[in-house]
Design an enzyme around this catalytic site. Structure first.
Site, PDB file in Angstrom:
ATOM      1  N   ASP A  96      -0.699   5.932   7.220  1.00 35.54           N
ATOM      2  CA  ASP A  96      -0.195   5.392   5.961  1.00 35.54           C
ATOM      3  C   ASP A  96       0.546   4.086   6.246  1.00 35.54           C
ATOM      4  O   ASP A  96       1.584   4.089   6.917  1.00 35.54           O
ATOM      5  CB  ASP A  96       0.760   6.445   5.364  1.00 35.54           C
ATOM      6  CG  ASP A  96       0.858   6.377   3.867  1.00 35.54           C
ATOM      7  OD1 ASP A  96       0.754   5.268   3.327  1.00 35.54           O
ATOM      8  OD2 ASP A  96       1.066   7.439   3.246  1.00 35.54           O
ATOM      9  N   ASP A 197      -0.331   1.760   1.125  1.00 35.05           N
ATOM     10  CA  ASP A 197       0.614   2.134   0.081  1.00 35.05           C
ATOM     11  C   ASP A 197       0.759   1.001  -0.947  1.00 35.05           C
ATOM     12  O   ASP A 197       0.904  -0.163  -0.552  1.00 35.05           O
ATOM     13  CB  ASP A 197       1.969   2.387   0.772  1.00 35.05           C
ATOM     14  CG  ASP A 197       3.008   2.985  -0.130  1.00 35.05           C
ATOM     15  OD1 ASP A 197       2.802   4.098  -0.610  1.00 35.05           O
ATOM     16  OD2 ASP A 197       4.047   2.320  -0.353  1.00 35.05           O
ATOM     17  N   GLU A 248      -3.865   2.461  -2.340  1.00 30.95           N
ATOM     18  CA  GLU A 248      -3.181   3.063  -3.486  1.00 30.95           C
ATOM     19  C   GLU A 248      -2.943   1.958  -4.501  1.00 30.95           C
ATOM     20  O   GLU A 248      -2.215   1.005  -4.233  1.00 30.95           O
ATOM     21  CB  GLU A 248      -1.850   3.688  -3.072  1.00 30.95           C
ATOM     22  CG  GLU A 248      -1.216   4.424  -4.236  1.00 30.95           C
ATOM     23  CD  GLU A 248       0.275   4.684  -4.068  1.00 30.95           C
ATOM     24  OE1 GLU A 248       0.770   5.637  -4.668  1.00 30.95           O
ATOM     25  OE2 GLU A 248       0.951   3.908  -3.364  1.00 30.95           O
ATOM     26  N   HIS A 322       1.674  13.649  -2.802  1.00 34.77           N
ATOM     27  CA  HIS A 322       3.111  13.925  -2.652  1.00 34.77           C
ATOM     28  C   HIS A 322       3.934  13.306  -3.779  1.00 34.77           C
ATOM     29  O   HIS A 322       5.153  13.493  -3.800  1.00 34.77           O
ATOM     30  CB  HIS A 322       3.577  13.380  -1.305  1.00 34.77           C
ATOM     31  CG  HIS A 322       3.402  11.896  -1.197  1.00 34.77           C
ATOM     32  ND1 HIS A 322       2.160  11.284  -1.163  1.00 34.77           N
ATOM     33  CD2 HIS A 322       4.305  10.900  -1.170  1.00 34.77           C
ATOM     34  CE1 HIS A 322       2.323   9.983  -1.111  1.00 34.77           C
ATOM     35  NE2 HIS A 322       3.610   9.709  -1.108  1.00 34.77           N
ATOM     36  N   ASP A 323       3.310  12.547  -4.669  1.00 32.23           N
ATOM     37  CA  ASP A 323       4.024  11.939  -5.797  1.00 32.23           C
ATOM     38  C   ASP A 323       3.713  12.627  -7.123  1.00 32.23           C
ATOM     39  O   ASP A 323       4.248  12.238  -8.168  1.00 32.23           O
ATOM     40  CB  ASP A 323       3.630  10.459  -5.952  1.00 32.23           C
ATOM     41  CG  ASP A 323       4.000   9.629  -4.746  1.00 32.23           C
ATOM     42  OD1 ASP A 323       5.024   9.922  -4.113  1.00 32.23           O
ATOM     43  OD2 ASP A 323       3.255   8.677  -4.437  1.00 32.23           O
TER      44      ASP A 323
END
Ligand code: GLC
Length: 550
Positions: A96, A197, A248, A322-323
């Protein structure tokens, strides 16, 4: 198998995955310890959330050093062991890369603060108003204004997230070169996957105040974004055809995604977009309680399927990360129909055109956290919004109701391995509480059980490898305006798949517009589903029907 269209990625939020050294926090050794479980599930890649040294203000998305391992999570040797052990099982790692911002503890920011002009230009500084107001009215995604004043400099720096996450200045070629070195560092260690990200926020464009909103229209998919991604690709991962990448994309447009993830545009392999997960928001406001809009969900999912396909571009397909809250709590049923709804939701995503992502615990149907007090929350965004909503005058109970639905901590409770204390995640006090339902919902109870949610996911992952139509077929919606059924078809050289899902707990009759002569049922979430043109769908019933090429 490394064709990313035939692959499935498993997201490991390792901090909550497995604690191998008994300190209450998951670590890299914990991922290595559970590789056989992931091999049993059948995944091809593990996306690891950031494990780099970090003050952990935003759980690792505040990176202080891109080329090292945070001692809390292990050592570089532990990373190498994980990488080798994963490779032995045919699994590759995806790292990431948080390149929109660094932690303010990063050496670059520290040098900037100390007055080094070269490093000052690594970040975005502006003067504010004479009356002490910030440079513009842009808002941080975590609440409040997006600028932080530094009195010694008499200037403000931009932070689209927490004040400890300072945005990098991508206009500066030195910044771009340093970030290229980071990718090359991990490529030299054999890494074959990267997730970027919030990468569509890196080109900031103008710094005007935004009288229509929070500023996002100025920096989302900004003016030099394609140039920057193209350059990064050409200088690093683009030289290795085996590497897969995913960006993302925050509040993006489909037109931009055609380029970000086009087969021949030289940017990324695929994109995460989030519009289909804003169907229980009001506009962009997520801190509200409204039922999800099913037709909107379908229309968004389907338009991204056809739009990206028409432009030869590739989606990452997913419900969870995870969000995001847990999908079975969000669009399914935590009660009586927990298992059928969890399986149905898995089927919807895994039969789409795109690379499916499974977020840890999704494959066993984990549910939202159910926290009842502020001291159980760990997430900076949730804690900030608790205070913001209270300050707006909302009653405490209403604020908790909203957090229980939308908080990112819903996804961050520890993986439920078994029914023992702390769900088998740790022998110590976990950094965030384990969901008490681990006694009922856990991996030990599901692996090997032919009727479990886990086994259903295992089958879905295997189907993608077995049937080319799932990996490569064209997509077309079926009966798009139906108020409770989500159905679509996939076609490849005469081979055809029909996927039918009742999205609700009420039974419904549905007539399939496709002639089902010659079809068989590959997978269902009820033991006795049959192939019929006139279907009577039971609660959350889901069928995958297939006909080979004639
Ligand atoms: C991404 C991450 C999220 C993080 C944010 C800032 O959205 O997924 O967890 O808070 O970027 O880095």
């Amino acid at each position: 198998m490394y064709d990313f269209r035939k692959s499935v990625v498993y997201q490991c939020y390792f901090k909550s995955f497995f604690d191998s050294n008994g300190d209450g926090v998951g670590d890299l050794g914990g991922v290595t310890a559970k590789l056989d479980y992931l091999k049993t599930l059948g995944v091809d890649y593990i996306w690891l959330n950031p494990f780099f040294p970090s003050p952990q203000r935003d759980n690792g998305y505040d990176v202080a050093d891109y080329c090292a391992v945070d001692p809390r999570f292990g050592t570089m040797a532990d990373f190498e062991t994980l990488s080798q052990e994963a490779a032995k099982r045919g699994i590759r790692l995806m790292l990431d890369m948080v390149f929109n911002h660094t932690s303010t503890e990063h050496e670059w920011f520290q040098k900037a603060l100390a007055g080094d002009k070269e490093y000052e230009d690594f970040y975005i500084w502006r003067e504010g108003g004479a009356d002490g107001t910030p440079p513009n009215n842009w808002e941080s995604k975590f609440g409040g204004n997006a600028w932080q004043y530094v009195p010694e400099k008499g200037k403000w720096y931009l932070h689209l997230f927490d004040p400890t996450q300072a945005d990098l200045n991508w206009e500066n070629p030195r910044v771009r070169q340093e970030l290229q070195k980071v990718i090359r560092f991990w490529m030299d260690k054999g890494v074959k996957g990267f997730r970027f990200d919030v990468v569509n926020l890196i080109s900031k464009g103008s710094y005007k105040s935004d009288d229509q909103g929070d500023g996002r229209r100025f920096y989302t998919d900004g003016p030099r974004i394609h140039e920057f991604l193209h350059e990064l690709s050409a200088a690093t991962f683009g030289t290795d055809a085996e590497i897969i990448t995913v960006g993302e994309m925050s509040s993006t447009s489909m037109e931009n995604c055609y380029r970000y993830a086009g087969a021949d545009t030289g940017e990324l392999s695929m994109v995460f977009s989030f519009h289909h997960l804003k169907v229980d928001f009001v506009g962009n406001e997520k801190w509200v309680l409204v039922p999800f809009d099913f037709l909107k969900l379908k229309n968004i999912l389907f338009s991204w399927q056809t739009g990206m396909s028409d432009h030869n571009a590739w989606n990452a397909v997913f419900w969870c990360n995870h969000d995001q809250p847990r999908v079975v709590s969000r669009f399914g049923d935590e009660g009586e129909y927990w298992a059928p709804s969890a399986k149905m939701l898995g089927t919807v995503v895994h039969c789409l055109r795109g690379t499916p992502y499974v977020y840890q615990g999704e494959e066993i149907g984990m549910t939202n956290a159910g926290f009842t007090s502020l001291d159980q929350y760990r997430d900076v965004e949730s804690i900030n919004h608790y205070h913001i909503l209270r300050a707006r005058g909302l009653h405490e109970d209403s604020v908790y109701d909203i957090l229980r639905v939308h908080s990112r901590d819903n996804a961050r409770t520890p993986m439920q391995w078994d029914a023992s204390a702390h769900g088998g995640f740790t022998t110590a006090e976990p950094w965030i509480s384990v969901n008490p339902n681990h006694t009922r919902i856990n991996a030990a109870a599901q692996v090997g059980d032919p009727d479990s949610v886990f086994t259903h996911y295992q089958k879905l992952i295997a189907l993608r490898k077995q049937y080319d139509v799932i990996a490569y077929g064209d997509f077309a919606p079926l009966d798009q305006q139906h108020p409770s059924v989500l159905a679509y078809t996939r076609r490849l050289n005469g081979e055809q798949l029909v996927v039918v899902n009742n999205f609700y707990r009420t039974e419904t009759d549905w007539t399939c517009p496709v002639d089902l002569d010659g079809f068989t049922c590959l997978l269902s979430n009820y033991p006795d589903s049959t192939v019929q043109t006139k279907l009577h769908l039971r609660p959350y019933e889901s069928l995958v029907l297939h006909r080979a090429a004639k």
